[in-house]
Design an enzyme around this catalytic site. Structure first.
Site, PDB file in Angstrom:
ATOM      1  N   CYS A 181       0.851  -1.179   0.000  1.00 42.17           N
ATOM      2  CA  CYS A 181       0.000   0.000   0.000  1.00 42.17           C
ATOM      3  C   CYS A 181       0.898   1.243   0.000  1.00 42.17           C
ATOM      4  O   CYS A 181       2.115   1.151   0.200  1.00 42.17           O
ATOM      5  CB  CYS A 181      -0.895   0.002   1.232  1.00 42.17           C
ATOM      6  SG  CYS A 181       0.061   0.072   2.756  1.00 42.17           S
TER       7      CYS A 181
ATOM      8  N   HIS B  66       3.159   2.073  11.097  1.00 43.62           N
ATOM      9  CA  HIS B  66       2.146   1.974  12.163  1.00 43.62           C
ATOM     10  C   HIS B  66       2.143   3.144  13.131  1.00 43.62           C
ATOM     11  O   HIS B  66       1.167   3.335  13.858  1.00 43.62           O
ATOM     12  CB  HIS B  66       2.423   0.737  13.033  1.00 43.62           C
ATOM     13  CG  HIS B  66       2.481  -0.541  12.292  1.00 43.62           C
ATOM     14  ND1 HIS B  66       1.488  -0.917  11.420  1.00 43.62           N
ATOM     15  CD2 HIS B  66       3.392  -1.544  12.294  1.00 43.62           C
ATOM     16  CE1 HIS B  66       1.800  -2.111  10.921  1.00 43.62           C
ATOM     17  NE2 HIS B  66       2.947  -2.506  11.423  1.00 43.62           N
TER      18      HIS B  66
ATOM     19  N   CYS C 100       2.690   6.252   8.369  1.00 45.98           N
ATOM     20  CA  CYS C 100       1.804   6.479   7.217  1.00 45.98           C
ATOM     21  C   CYS C 100       0.957   7.731   7.474  1.00 45.98           C
ATOM     22  O   CYS C 100       0.401   7.897   8.554  1.00 45.98           O
ATOM     23  CB  CYS C 100       0.887   5.274   7.013  1.00 45.98           C
ATOM     24  SG  CYS C 100      -0.374   5.589   5.752  1.00 45.98           S
TER      25      CYS C 100
ATOM     26  N   HIS D   3      -2.165  -4.508  18.508  1.00 45.88           N
ATOM     27  CA  HIS D   3      -1.583  -3.976  17.277  1.00 45.88           C
ATOM     28  C   HIS D   3      -0.786  -2.698  17.577  1.00 45.88           C
ATOM     29  O   HIS D   3      -1.256  -1.829  18.305  1.00 45.88           O
ATOM     30  CB  HIS D   3      -2.686  -3.678  16.257  1.00 45.88           C
ATOM     31  CG  HIS D   3      -2.162  -3.475  14.871  1.00 45.88           C
ATOM     32  ND1 HIS D   3      -1.594  -2.292  14.476  1.00 45.88           N
ATOM     33  CD2 HIS D   3      -2.093  -4.303  13.809  1.00 45.88           C
ATOM     34  CE1 HIS D   3      -1.210  -2.397  13.210  1.00 45.88           C
ATOM     35  NE2 HIS D   3      -1.506  -3.611  12.783  1.00 45.88           N
TER      36      HIS D   3
ATOM     37  N   GLU E 223      -0.220  -0.070  15.903  1.00 46.76           N
ATOM     38  CA  GLU E 223      -0.938   1.164  15.554  1.00 46.76           C
ATOM     39  C   GLU E 223      -1.876   1.580  16.689  1.00 46.76           C
ATOM     40  O   GLU E 223      -1.952   2.758  17.050  1.00 46.76           O
ATOM     41  CB  GLU E 223      -1.730   0.964  14.257  1.00 46.76           C
ATOM     42  CG  GLU E 223      -2.412   2.241  13.799  1.00 46.76           C
ATOM     43  CD  GLU E 223      -3.324   2.030  12.600  1.00 46.76           C
ATOM     44  OE1 GLU E 223      -3.004   1.189  11.732  1.00 46.76           O
ATOM     45  OE2 GLU E 223      -4.360   2.698  12.538  1.00 46.76           O
TER      46      GLU E 223
ATOM     47  N   THR F  59      -6.479   1.518  11.015  1.00 45.07           N
ATOM     48  CA  THR F  59      -6.732   1.698   9.574  1.00 45.07           C
ATOM     49  C   THR F  59      -7.052   0.399   8.841  1.00 45.07           C
ATOM     50  O   THR F  59      -7.692   0.433   7.801  1.00 45.07           O
ATOM     51  CB  THR F  59      -5.505   2.341   8.905  1.00 45.07           C
ATOM     52  OG1 THR F  59      -4.341   1.586   9.241  1.00 45.07           O
ATOM     53  CG2 THR F  59      -5.317   3.776   9.353  1.00 45.07           C
TER      54      THR F  59
HETATM   55  S1  F3S Z   1       0.103   1.887   5.905  1.00 44.97           S
HETATM   56 FE1  F3S Z   1      -1.151   1.208   4.213  1.00 44.97          FE
HETATM   57  S2  F3S Z   1      -3.005   0.144   4.648  1.00 44.97           S
HETATM   58 FE2  F3S Z   1      -3.431   2.297   4.525  1.00 44.97          FE
HETATM   59  S3  F3S Z   1      -3.192   3.375   6.408  1.00 44.97           S
HETATM   60 FE3  F3S Z   1      -1.289   3.524   5.401  1.00 44.97          FE
HETATM   61  S4  F3S Z   1      -1.806   3.114   3.286  1.00 44.97           S
END
Ligand code: F3S
Ligand code: F3S
Lengths: 277, 277
Positions: free
Chosen positions: A12, A71, A93, A121, A123, A158
């Site tokens: 991602c 995370h 992210c 987790h 995060e 997320t």
């Molecule tokens: S790490 Fe990836 S799964 Fe979504 S929240 Fe960020 S793009």
């Protein structure tokens, strides 16, 4: 004849970005430290270890820049790193960061904060820090019953399931007077699947790359099988077979969430070599 | 031998209060005007018409104080009444008023306002006014799909089903980034049922007063039947039978939402006369 890679195949946005940040930092610094592996893929972890990224348990083990994974971490970790005079390289992210901001905002606004996610987790552990460790973590409609407050604010991990999130919020709404909810579920998985489906429809064959045990890769494979004439699930280019491509016009490729782009690239080239004889 | 009336029997707090306000006003003013009937009970409407409370369609018909019913009205109605130099006698239920304040607050905070309720209900029409007629009205998980906005604020009609409300909010939460929800559902019905159940458990017989067609009265009757040795559903004291009370120690009374207290009072006295011979 055409070979096309689906949009959003593999990592991602957030993981890709973290890898790029790590790559840049590893050019600048001899060694880099990170709490836990940068992504959950053993080959990648090993590769980055060789490049100088060391996985640590406590800050005592670090004597160079500390990389924050996608995370995120609780605010106290930033402080601790800086207190030791070490550099922070922040690869959290941006979508996770947004959820952290919401968690803090709800806490500042006086809401009882609830995090929808898994207790263990990383995060979620980071989100908790942004509420000064006052938040409760729930992950099902049933656990929603444990929340007792008149003003509740919700953020979520997320990568949670949107269906279960909806059911849980529905339960909360029945019993909470004022409920403020930030749906911070990331649509990376959904988008990867949608793009794969779209490409599958335009392709005669779909090659799906990813661990045979990976649930999200298997799901991708199912979608591709339903939407193109033929689909194969492989882990690396070694598994490709020449006869799959006999008389084929349009070839599509996609990959699960833990597949690094260099593996996608290798598969792409191997297919090109096959079809070009 | 003991005769006891359940708490919260009959009218809810808001309707009772509106009736009291009307009574006081009718002592002071010869005639009073109201948009629509004060409560949905034909006998009560007729009784109040005789006392001087006239039901009107438009303000042109009013030449005296205007009574606002428990459901409330949009802000423009207050303005229009005052513009004509007429007095407002406000019997809006305080719980409804709170929902109106929330609707206005959400509108002022820039949320796309959603009202959970029935389009045609006067309470909902009033709420709409507090959002400057920008709100959308929905009443099921299915209709939730029509809402497209990134910041959504929800209030609800006080008499809605909490179960369906939960399911609908759950649907919204799946697709809306920021969702702020005020659960303004009133617990009058639930409390009436709980009090009836509690009294039924302590009683040998329960007398349930209310229209034979009234769904909420029938539900009360079911609850009483399950929780006391015997239960009867009547509309007025005329239906009472002497032999019901033979050898009975504890008698309980409750009443549905549209039963005025004077009918409850009459049933109480009739039972007292029966058991006292
Ligand atoms: S790490 Fe990836 S799964 Fe979504 S929240 Fe960020 S793009
Ligand atoms: S009118 Fe009655 S039902 Fe509740 S909101 Fe007011 S007490």
């Amino acid at each position: 004849m055409k070979i096309e890679i689906a949009e959003n195949a593999g990592f991602c946005y957030g993981v890709m970005r973290a890898i790029e940040i790590a790559n840049r930092a590893l050019k600048e610094y001899k060694s880099l430290y990170s709490f836990g592996p940068i992504i959950h893929n053993p080959q990648v972890v090993e590769e980055y270890e060789k490049k100088g990224l060391k996985v640590i348990e406590t800050l005592d083990e670090a004597d160079g820049p500390v990389l924050i994974r996608s995370h995120g971490v609780p605010p106290k970790v930033y402080e601790d790193i800086e207190k030791r005079g070490l550099k922070v390289i922040d690869a959290t992210c941006p979508f996770v960061k947004e959820a952290q901001r919401y968690a803090k905002q709800l806490y500042d606004e006086g809401y009882k904060v609830v995090i929808f996610g898994d207790n263990e987790h990383p995060e979620v552990k980071a989100h908790l820090g942004y509420t000064n460790y006052t938040a409760s973590v729930i992950n099902s409609p049933k656990t929603a019953a444990s929340i007792k407050a008149s003003r509740v604010g919700v953020v979520c991990q997320t990568t949670q399931s949107v269906e279960r999130f909806g059911l849980t919020i529905g339960e909360l709404a029945k019993r909470i007077r004022e409920l403020k909810v930030f749906n911070t579920i990331c649509d990376a998985t959904e988008k990867r699947q949608e793009a794969a489906k779209e490409l599958a429809k335009r392709s005669d064959i779909m090659i799906v790359i990813g661990g045979k045990n990976s649930a999200n890769t298997r799901k991708l494979y199912e979608i591709c099988k339903e939407n193109s004439r033929n689909a194969y699930h492989i882990e690396t280019e070694i598994e490709l077979e020449k006869n799959w491509f006999d008389g084929i016009e349009n070839i599509g490729i996609t990959a699960g969430a833990s597949t690094p782009s260099y593996i996608i690239e290798r598969v792409y080239k191997a297919i090109r070599d096959i079809v070009n004889g």
